[in-house]
Scaffold this active site. Structure first.
Site, PDB file in Angstrom:
ATOM      1  N   ASP A  61       0.830  -1.208   0.000  1.00  9.36           N
ATOM      2  CA  ASP A  61       0.000   0.000   0.000  1.00  9.36           C
ATOM      3  C   ASP A  61       0.863   1.257   0.000  1.00  9.36           C
ATOM      4  O   ASP A  61       0.347   2.371  -0.066  1.00  9.36           O
ATOM      5  CB  ASP A  61      -1.008  -0.005   1.153  1.00  9.36           C
ATOM      6  CG  ASP A  61      -0.363  -0.120   2.525  1.00  9.36           C
ATOM      7  OD1 ASP A  61       0.878  -0.142   2.618  1.00  9.36           O
ATOM      8  OD2 ASP A  61      -1.123  -0.203   3.520  1.00  9.36           O
ATOM      9  N   SER A  62       2.185   1.070   0.004  1.00  8.74           N
ATOM     10  CA  SER A  62       3.110   2.184  -0.220  1.00  8.74           C
ATOM     11  C   SER A  62       2.883   2.806  -1.585  1.00  8.74           C
ATOM     12  O   SER A  62       3.358   3.915  -1.860  1.00  8.74           O
ATOM     13  CB  SER A  62       4.560   1.694  -0.109  1.00  8.74           C
ATOM     14  OG  SER A  62       4.758   0.523  -0.886  1.00  8.74           O
ATOM     15  N   ASP A 104      -1.090  -6.294  -0.144  1.00  9.70           N
ATOM     16  CA  ASP A 104      -1.423  -5.602   1.107  1.00  9.70           C
ATOM     17  C   ASP A 104      -2.930  -5.394   1.239  1.00  9.70           C
ATOM     18  O   ASP A 104      -3.571  -4.894   0.296  1.00  9.70           O
ATOM     19  CB  ASP A 104      -0.751  -4.228   1.147  1.00  9.70           C
ATOM     20  CG  ASP A 104       0.421  -4.166   2.098  1.00  9.70           C
ATOM     21  OD1 ASP A 104       0.522  -5.028   2.981  1.00  9.70           O
ATOM     22  OD2 ASP A 104       1.238  -3.233   1.951  1.00  9.70           O
ATOM     23  N   LYS A 133      -1.259  -9.511   3.202  1.00  7.12           N
ATOM     24  CA  LYS A 133      -0.551  -8.970   4.367  1.00  7.12           C
ATOM     25  C   LYS A 133      -1.451  -7.999   5.101  1.00  7.12           C
ATOM     26  O   LYS A 133      -2.145  -7.185   4.475  1.00  7.12           O
ATOM     27  CB  LYS A 133       0.744  -8.269   3.955  1.00  7.12           C
ATOM     28  CG  LYS A 133       1.568  -7.752   5.151  1.00  7.12           C
ATOM     29  CD  LYS A 133       2.922  -7.248   4.729  1.00  7.12           C
ATOM     30  CE  LYS A 133       2.863  -5.868   4.111  1.00  7.12           C
ATOM     31  NZ  LYS A 133       2.436  -4.826   5.109  1.00  7.12           N
ATOM     32  N   GLU A 135      -1.591  -5.501   8.927  1.00 12.01           N
ATOM     33  CA  GLU A 135      -0.747  -4.878   9.938  1.00 12.01           C
ATOM     34  C   GLU A 135      -1.325  -5.026  11.336  1.00 12.01           C
ATOM     35  O   GLU A 135      -2.540  -5.031  11.530  1.00 12.01           O
ATOM     36  CB  GLU A 135      -0.570  -3.386   9.632  1.00 12.01           C
ATOM     37  CG  GLU A 135       0.185  -3.104   8.349  1.00 12.01           C
ATOM     38  CD  GLU A 135       0.399  -1.612   8.121  1.00 12.01           C
ATOM     39  OE1 GLU A 135       0.950  -1.262   7.056  1.00 12.01           O
ATOM     40  OE2 GLU A 135       0.031  -0.794   8.996  1.00 12.01           O
ATOM     41  N   GLU A 202       9.164  -4.084  10.975  1.00 17.75           N
ATOM     42  CA  GLU A 202       9.590  -2.778  10.458  1.00 17.75           C
ATOM     43  C   GLU A 202      10.045  -1.873  11.586  1.00 17.75           C
ATOM     44  O   GLU A 202       9.332  -1.660  12.568  1.00 17.75           O
ATOM     45  CB  GLU A 202       8.458  -2.112   9.683  1.00 17.75           C
ATOM     46  CG  GLU A 202       8.852  -0.782   9.073  1.00 17.75           C
ATOM     47  CD  GLU A 202       7.865  -0.251   8.055  1.00 17.75           C
ATOM     48  OE1 GLU A 202       8.106   0.848   7.506  1.00 17.75           O
ATOM     49  OE2 GLU A 202       6.850  -0.933   7.798  1.00 17.75           O
TER      50      GLU A 202
END
Length: 286
Positions: A61-62, A104, A133, A135, A202
């Site tokens: 999602d970057s 993501d 993925k 978070e 991270e």
């Protein structure tokens, strides 16, 4: 008098590359071979990354920041993630690639309920992802278990979680101090027990990341700003090519600076990770 053979011996065929799989990634982890991962958001860069022998490609999602010009990942939609995952998957198929593809789940697409997470994961899996993925720890554990029980491989993500950067007070190292380290360790074990097959760490202290990597025998860790002791490394594609529009993260190395092509830069990244030359803990100690 000797006679030359009528036909020169056939050149050896190049080794056939087998598609990456979860068992193969676990095998690499067990054997101590570093796993390489890069983000990609379109067909061409994904194919180039695979040709450079990058094992895992993350449609992160970057893309909100590097492709869409957003200030954070919070504004990225599930439809954007579906679109870019589809583009990357098509590029990999056209190249007959072997890379493992991760998509993501964006902010708000799995927070409401486990059922919402399943619906969102199905969207990315049908677009071509092999794994999704998400978070965070704690509350996400049940969601991970719910997805895994339904046949969806999950990569978890602890430490600095960009989707909740405002709650964390900015882009800061996570897991510092005994209490914070214990909480992160507990969450990591819970996620592995829930069935997570991979864990991104991270901006976590290198010593903590290395310890977790040894403890999580069934869940390879992938570090980003988390030291060299993880089972693998991931970088944002644009960062490692020196194309960041903002401030370059401290832990990033510009692999394009010494390469003659994008593929050359990716190959240099793969070699550096495999040989243990990247990252350098002494230069990126928290």
């Amino acid at each position: 008098m000797t006679h030359a053979p009528d036909h020169a011996p056939a050149a050896p065929r190049p080794a056939v590359r087998k598609p990456l799989s979860l068992p193969r990634l676990r095998e690499m982890h067990a054997q101590g071979e570093k796993i390489t991962m890069l983000t990609a958001y379109d067909a061409t860069f994904a194919a180039v990354a695979d040709a450079a022998r990058v094992e895992c490609i993350l449609v992160g999602d970057s893309l909100g920041m590097v492709c869409q010009g957003l200030s954070s990942t919070v504004g990225v939609t599930l439809e954007s993630m579906r679109h870019h995952t589809d583009c990357v998957a098509r590029g990999l198929r056209r190249a007959q690639a072997t890379a493992w593809l991760i998509g993501d789940l964006p902010f708000g697409s799995y927070h409401e309920s486990k059922e919402q997470a399943l619906r969102s994961a199905v969207v990315l899996m049908q677009a071509g992802a092999h794994m999704v993925k998400l978070e965070g720890g704690g509350w996400t554990t049940d969601t991970v278990r719910f997805l895994v029980e339904r046949g969806i491989p999950v990569c978890a993500h602890l430490g600095l979680t960009p989707q909740t950067v405002h709650a964390l007070g900015g882009y800061r190292v996570q897991g510092r101090g005994d209490e914070a380290a214990a909480a992160l360790t507990s969450q990591a074990h819970a996620l592995q027990d829930a069935g997570a097959s991979m864990l991104v760490l991270e901006m976590v202290p290198a010593a903590l990341s290395a310890a977790l990597t040894k403890e999580l025998t069934h869940c390879p860790t992938i570090g980003i700003g988390a030291g060299a002791g993880t089972a693998g490394q991931v970088l944002v594609l644009h960062d490692m090519l020196g194309m960041n529009l903002g401030r370059m993260p401290k832990f990033v190395h510009n692999f394009m600076a010494e390469a003659h092509s994008v593929q050359g830069a990716m190959q240099a990244y793969v070699r550096a990770v495999k040989e243990g030359r990247f990252p350098v803990d002494a230069l990126h100690a928290w």
